[in-house]
Scaffold this active site. Structure first.
Site, PDB file in Angstrom:
ATOM      1  N   ASP A 167       0.858  -1.175   0.000  1.00  0.00           N
ATOM      2  CA  ASP A 167       0.000   0.000   0.000  1.00  0.00           C
ATOM      3  C   ASP A 167       0.903   1.237   0.000  1.00  0.00           C
ATOM      4  O   ASP A 167       2.099   1.137   0.307  1.00  0.00           O
ATOM      5  CB  ASP A 167      -0.933   0.010   1.216  1.00  0.00           C
ATOM      6  CG  ASP A 167      -2.238   0.765   0.957  1.00  0.00           C
ATOM      7  OD1 ASP A 167      -2.362   1.427  -0.099  1.00  0.00           O
ATOM      8  OD2 ASP A 167      -3.140   0.703   1.812  1.00  0.00           O
ATOM      9  N   ASP A 168       0.324   2.376  -0.371  1.00  0.00           N
ATOM     10  CA  ASP A 168       1.110   3.601  -0.400  1.00  0.00           C
ATOM     11  C   ASP A 168       1.409   4.104   1.004  1.00  0.00           C
ATOM     12  O   ASP A 168       2.490   4.597   1.285  1.00  0.00           O
ATOM     13  CB  ASP A 168       0.401   4.694  -1.217  1.00  0.00           C
ATOM     14  CG  ASP A 168      -1.020   4.994  -0.754  1.00  0.00           C
ATOM     15  OD1 ASP A 168      -1.560   4.263   0.103  1.00  0.00           O
ATOM     16  OD2 ASP A 168      -1.613   5.961  -1.262  1.00  0.00           O
ATOM     17  N   ASP A 194      -2.126   4.771   7.682  1.00  0.00           N
ATOM     18  CA  ASP A 194      -2.488   5.987   8.409  1.00  0.00           C
ATOM     19  C   ASP A 194      -3.034   5.614   9.790  1.00  0.00           C
ATOM     20  O   ASP A 194      -2.278   5.394  10.722  1.00  0.00           O
ATOM     21  CB  ASP A 194      -3.512   6.777   7.573  1.00  0.00           C
ATOM     22  CG  ASP A 194      -3.789   8.172   8.117  1.00  0.00           C
ATOM     23  OD1 ASP A 194      -3.697   8.385   9.343  1.00  0.00           O
ATOM     24  OD2 ASP A 194      -4.129   9.064   7.327  1.00  0.00           O
TER      25      ASP A 194
END
Length: 159
Positions: free
Chosen positions: A92-93, A96
């Site tokens: 995933d980028d 969070d």
């Protein structure tokens, strides 16, 4: 983007993203993965770059839609995979709050989970990441931005 939650901005250019992905790949060069599972949509571009750098041809996706304001943080898993992640690289980028990461970890507990960027709340959920970013920082990814003309400063001052 909620203005009360994000107090800083971190803008990532295409060049920076590519450099960061290559740096992360250097740390995984000795590993042998069966394939990549990209978490859509943010993980698609990093997964493509990682696939190139590590010469991985088999790529799958986990498709998740999150509802923030409508459904008190619920998740809709639109597409999963039929394995536990053993030998796979999960990409995933960003991690969070960890909401998506927790759901994907449950689906693929044996995958090696990497993100390019990690915030403190989600960081413990990934096996590897490159750059830590403050929790209150909003990351501007290049695919969310466009190039626009900016007037020279001297012309702006004339107004």
């Amino acid at each position: 983007m909620s203005s009360d939650r994000y107090h800083q901005h971190f803008t990532v250019s295409w060049d920076q993203l590519h450099r960061d992905v290559r740096t992360l790949c250097h740390q995984m060069i000795e590993r042998d993965f069966k394939g990549i599972v990209a978490i859509t949509r943010g993980g698609l571009i990093p997964a493509a770059l990682i696939a190139r750098e590590l010469n991985i041809r088999l790529i799958d996706t986990v498709c998740i839609k999150s509802y923030d304001h409508m459904d008190q943080g619920g998740l809709d898993i639109m597409k999963g995979v039929d394995h536990d992640g053993e030998g796979w690289l999960l990409v995933d980028d960003l991690v969070d709050t960890g909401k998506t990461a927790r759901a994907v970890r449950k689906m693929l507990p044996k995958a090696h989970f990497v993100t390019i960027y990690a915030k403190p709340d989600g960081r413990p959920l990934v096996d590897q990441y490159l750059t830590e970013v403050a929790q209150q920082c909003w990351i501007q990814f290049p695919w969310d931005m466009g190039v626009a003309y900016v007037e020279p400063l001297v012309d702006q001052m004339k107004r």
